[in-house]
Scaffold this motif. Structure first.
Motif, PDB file in Angstrom:
ATOM      1  N   TYR A  81      17.084 -22.236   5.698  1.00 14.44           N
ATOM      2  CA  TYR A  81      16.881 -22.018   4.603  1.00 14.44           C
ATOM      3  C   TYR A  81      18.061 -22.213   3.217  1.00 14.44           C
ATOM      4  O   TYR A  81      19.221 -22.332   4.103  1.00 14.44           O
ATOM      5  CB  TYR A  81      16.287 -20.749   4.294  1.00 14.44           C
ATOM      6  N   VAL A  82      17.457 -22.464   2.236  1.00 18.88           N
ATOM      7  CA  VAL A  82      18.530 -22.572   1.198  1.00 18.88           C
ATOM      8  C   VAL A  82      18.171 -21.231   0.306  1.00 18.88           C
ATOM      9  O   VAL A  82      16.990 -20.489  -0.211  1.00 18.88           O
ATOM     10  CB  VAL A  82      18.285 -23.571   0.324  1.00 18.88           C
ATOM     11  N   MET A  83      19.342 -20.719  -0.235  1.00 21.62           N
ATOM     12  CA  MET A  83      20.036 -19.630  -1.176  1.00 21.62           C
ATOM     13  C   MET A  83      20.751 -20.125  -2.042  1.00 21.62           C
ATOM     14  O   MET A  83      21.079 -20.777  -2.335  1.00 21.62           O
ATOM     15  CB  MET A  83      20.449 -18.196  -0.209  1.00 21.62           C
ATOM     16  N   LEU A  84      19.723 -20.394  -2.946  1.00 21.32           N
ATOM     17  CA  LEU A  84      20.536 -20.328  -4.701  1.00 21.32           C
ATOM     18  C   LEU A  84      20.776 -19.918  -5.278  1.00 21.32           C
ATOM     19  O   LEU A  84      19.930 -18.773  -5.859  1.00 21.32           O
ATOM     20  CB  LEU A  84      19.929 -21.319  -5.416  1.00 21.32           C
ATOM     21  N   MET A  85      21.955 -19.288  -6.239  1.00 28.22           N
ATOM     22  CA  MET A  85      22.496 -18.500  -7.288  1.00 28.22           C
ATOM     23  C   MET A  85      22.470 -18.852  -8.726  1.00 28.22           C
ATOM     24  O   MET A  85      23.380 -19.834  -8.618  1.00 28.22           O
ATOM     25  CB  MET A  85      23.936 -17.660  -6.658  1.00 28.22           C
ATOM     26  N   MET A  86      22.068 -18.084  -8.714  1.00 30.40           N
ATOM     27  CA  MET A  86      21.321 -19.011 -11.015  1.00 30.40           C
ATOM     28  C   MET A  86      21.865 -17.627 -11.832  1.00 30.40           C
ATOM     29  O   MET A  86      22.327 -16.355 -11.105  1.00 30.40           O
ATOM     30  CB  MET A  86      19.946 -18.697 -10.407  1.00 30.40           C
ATOM     31  N   GLY A  87      22.964 -18.248 -12.468  1.00 29.97           N
ATOM     32  CA  GLY A  87      23.086 -16.861 -13.796  1.00 29.97           C
ATOM     33  C   GLY A  87      24.379 -17.650 -13.514  1.00 29.97           C
ATOM     34  O   GLY A  87      25.587 -17.947 -12.286  1.00 29.97           O
ATOM     35  N   SER A  88      26.270 -15.935 -14.312  1.00 32.41           N
ATOM     36  CA  SER A  88      26.919 -15.961 -14.407  1.00 32.41           C
ATOM     37  C   SER A  88      27.494 -15.769 -12.416  1.00 32.41           C
ATOM     38  O   SER A  88      26.680 -14.590 -12.096  1.00 32.41           O
ATOM     39  CB  SER A  88      27.837 -15.295 -15.037  1.00 32.41           C
ATOM     40  N   GLU A 102      21.807 -23.493 -14.252  1.00 30.66           N
ATOM     41  CA  GLU A 102      22.058 -22.433 -13.748  1.00 30.66           C
ATOM     42  C   GLU A 102      22.642 -21.754 -12.212  1.00 30.66           C
ATOM     43  O   GLU A 102      22.795 -20.881 -12.343  1.00 30.66           O
ATOM     44  CB  GLU A 102      20.776 -21.692 -14.125  1.00 30.66           C
ATOM     45  N   VAL A 103      22.571 -22.960 -11.050  1.00 29.11           N
ATOM     46  CA  VAL A 103      22.921 -23.139 -10.584  1.00 29.11           C
ATOM     47  C   VAL A 103      24.255 -22.489  -9.975  1.00 29.11           C
ATOM     48  O   VAL A 103      25.071 -23.617 -10.516  1.00 29.11           O
ATOM     49  CB  VAL A 103      22.238 -24.108  -9.336  1.00 29.11           C
ATOM     50  N   THR A 104      24.986 -21.028  -9.696  1.00 27.01           N
ATOM     51  CA  THR A 104      26.424 -21.164  -9.828  1.00 27.01           C
ATOM     52  C   THR A 104      26.489 -20.797  -7.656  1.00 27.01           C
ATOM     53  O   THR A 104      27.989 -21.289  -7.809  1.00 27.01           O
ATOM     54  CB  THR A 104      26.619 -19.987 -10.390  1.00 27.01           C
ATOM     55  N   GLY A 105      26.258 -21.620  -6.925  1.00 28.42           N
ATOM     56  CA  GLY A 105      26.273 -21.533  -5.532  1.00 28.42           C
ATOM     57  C   GLY A 105      24.852 -21.696  -4.844  1.00 28.42           C
ATOM     58  O   GLY A 105      24.058 -21.137  -5.055  1.00 28.42           O
ATOM     59  N   ARG A 160      15.764 -13.011   3.485  1.00 31.89           N
ATOM     60  CA  ARG A 160      16.028 -12.211   2.604  1.00 31.89           C
ATOM     61  C   ARG A 160      16.163 -10.581   2.618  1.00 31.89           C
ATOM     62  O   ARG A 160      16.959 -10.387   2.276  1.00 31.89           O
ATOM     63  CB  ARG A 160      14.598 -11.885   2.132  1.00 31.89           C
ATOM     64  N   ASP A 161      16.457 -10.320   4.303  1.00 27.10           N
ATOM     65  CA  ASP A 161      17.240  -9.026   4.454  1.00 27.10           C
ATOM     66  C   ASP A 161      18.836  -9.715   4.460  1.00 27.10           C
ATOM     67  O   ASP A 161      19.251  -8.359   4.463  1.00 27.10           O
ATOM     68  CB  ASP A 161      16.649  -8.761   6.409  1.00 27.10           C
ATOM     69  N   LEU A 162      19.277 -10.776   4.263  1.00 30.34           N
ATOM     70  CA  LEU A 162      20.690 -11.292   4.318  1.00 30.34           C
ATOM     71  C   LEU A 162      21.145 -11.186   2.856  1.00 30.34           C
ATOM     72  O   LEU A 162      22.318 -10.975   2.302  1.00 30.34           O
ATOM     73  CB  LEU A 162      20.539 -12.280   4.412  1.00 30.34           C
ATOM     74  N   LEU A 163      20.630 -10.762   2.043  1.00 35.64           N
ATOM     75  CA  LEU A 163      20.829 -10.290   0.461  1.00 35.64           C
ATOM     76  C   LEU A 163      21.336  -9.295   0.646  1.00 35.64           C
ATOM     77  O   LEU A 163      22.111  -8.942  -0.698  1.00 35.64           O
ATOM     78  CB  LEU A 163      19.151 -10.485  -0.419  1.00 35.64           C
ATOM     79  N   VAL A 164      21.355  -8.070   1.174  1.00 40.79           N
ATOM     80  CA  VAL A 164      22.116  -7.156   1.455  1.00 40.79           C
ATOM     81  C   VAL A 164      23.183  -7.187   1.231  1.00 40.79           C
ATOM     82  O   VAL A 164      23.568  -7.710   2.052  1.00 40.79           O
ATOM     83  CB  VAL A 164      21.261  -5.605   2.122  1.00 40.79           C
ATOM     84  N   GLY A 165      23.911  -6.527   0.585  1.00 38.71           N
ATOM     85  CA  GLY A 165      25.539  -6.836   0.470  1.00 38.71           C
ATOM     86  C   GLY A 165      26.258  -7.909  -0.948  1.00 38.71           C
ATOM     87  O   GLY A 165      27.361  -8.267  -0.743  1.00 38.71           O
ATOM     88  N   ASN A 166      25.011  -9.108  -1.138  1.00 38.23           N
ATOM     89  CA  ASN A 166      25.355 -10.419  -1.846  1.00 38.23           C
ATOM     90  C   ASN A 166      25.699  -9.895  -2.993  1.00 38.23           C
ATOM     91  O   ASN A 166      25.238  -9.039  -3.417  1.00 38.23           O
ATOM     92  CB  ASN A 166      24.492 -11.153  -2.063  1.00 38.23           C
ATOM     93  N   PRO A 167      27.247  -9.795  -3.493  1.00 38.23           N
ATOM     94  CA  PRO A 167      27.628  -9.694  -4.690  1.00 38.23           C
ATOM     95  C   PRO A 167      26.920 -10.112  -5.919  1.00 38.23           C
ATOM     96  O   PRO A 167      26.516  -8.839  -7.331  1.00 38.23           O
ATOM     97  CB  PRO A 167      29.339 -10.084  -4.741  1.00 38.23           C
ATOM     98  N   HIS A 168      26.620 -10.958  -6.051  1.00 42.36           N
ATOM     99  CA  HIS A 168      25.679 -11.622  -7.263  1.00 42.36           C
ATOM    100  C   HIS A 168      24.681 -11.236  -6.879  1.00 42.36           C
ATOM    101  O   HIS A 168      24.243 -10.787  -8.837  1.00 42.36           O
ATOM    102  CB  HIS A 168      25.477 -13.094  -6.970  1.00 42.36           C
ATOM    103  N   PHE A 169      23.559 -11.032  -6.562  1.00 48.13           N
ATOM    104  CA  PHE A 169      22.427 -10.368  -6.334  1.00 48.13           C
ATOM    105  C   PHE A 169      22.365  -8.843  -6.164  1.00 48.13           C
ATOM    106  O   PHE A 169      21.993  -8.345  -7.178  1.00 48.13           O
ATOM    107  CB  PHE A 169      22.111 -10.058  -4.399  1.00 48.13           C
ATOM    108  N   ILE A 216      18.815 -15.139  -7.991  1.00 53.96           N
ATOM    109  CA  ILE A 216      18.463 -15.935  -6.204  1.00 53.96           C
ATOM    110  C   ILE A 216      16.966 -16.595  -5.758  1.00 53.96           C
ATOM    111  O   ILE A 216      16.002 -15.994  -6.433  1.00 53.96           O
ATOM    112  CB  ILE A 216      18.795 -15.366  -5.011  1.00 53.96           C
ATOM    113  N   GLU A 217      16.758 -17.484  -5.662  1.00 57.60           N
ATOM    114  CA  GLU A 217      16.478 -18.667  -5.608  1.00 57.60           C
ATOM    115  C   GLU A 217      16.267 -18.984  -3.985  1.00 57.60           C
ATOM    116  O   GLU A 217      16.943 -19.039  -3.121  1.00 57.60           O
ATOM    117  CB  GLU A 217      15.636 -19.872  -6.223  1.00 57.60           C
ATOM    118  N   LEU A 218      15.533 -18.657  -2.516  1.00 51.58           N
ATOM    119  CA  LEU A 218      15.489 -18.345  -1.337  1.00 51.58           C
ATOM    120  C   LEU A 218      14.414 -19.512  -1.265  1.00 51.58           C
ATOM    121  O   LEU A 218      12.837 -19.698  -1.806  1.00 51.58           O
ATOM    122  CB  LEU A 218      15.227 -17.541  -0.663  1.00 51.58           C
TER     123      LEU A 218
END
Length: 91
Positions: free
Chosen positions: A4-11, A52-55, A68-77, A83-85
């Motif tokens: 899986y790939v997690m894309l962080m969007m925006g600032s 818009e992809v920043t990471g 999706r459960d790994l989003l807990v604690g993600n500073p961007h989220f 976030i796009e998964l």
């Protein structure tokens, strides 16, 4: 197990990335990632736009729900960032 790939969007977001990354490594699912610099969004017949992809991060997991459960604690989220998964398809 799928990839899986997690894309962080925006600032990009400030936060405790070190602790978050350590928790991902401990999960055994984390396969790396990176912050991304300036870029452009392109498509045929349109003017270039701002990317818009920043990471991104990569994972191996049994399901999208595990990722999706790994989003807990993600500073961007946690800061309200988008976030796009996506499941990585390898043919």
């Amino acid at each position: 197990m799928a990839d899986y790939v997690m894309l962080m969007m925006g600032s990009a977001s400030d936060g405790d990335w070190e602790t978050y990354i350590e928790s991902l490594v401990d999960s055994g699912k984390f396969r790396g990632g990176s912050s991304l610099g300036n870029g452009i969004s392109v498509s045929k017949g349109r003017s270039d736009g701002t990317c818009e992809v920043t990471g991104f991060m990569r994972f191996s997991a049994d399901s999208m729900e595990e990722v999706r459960d790994l989003l807990v604690g993600n500073p961007h989220f946690e800061a309200g960032g988008r976030i796009e998964l996506l499941e990585e398809i390898i043919d």
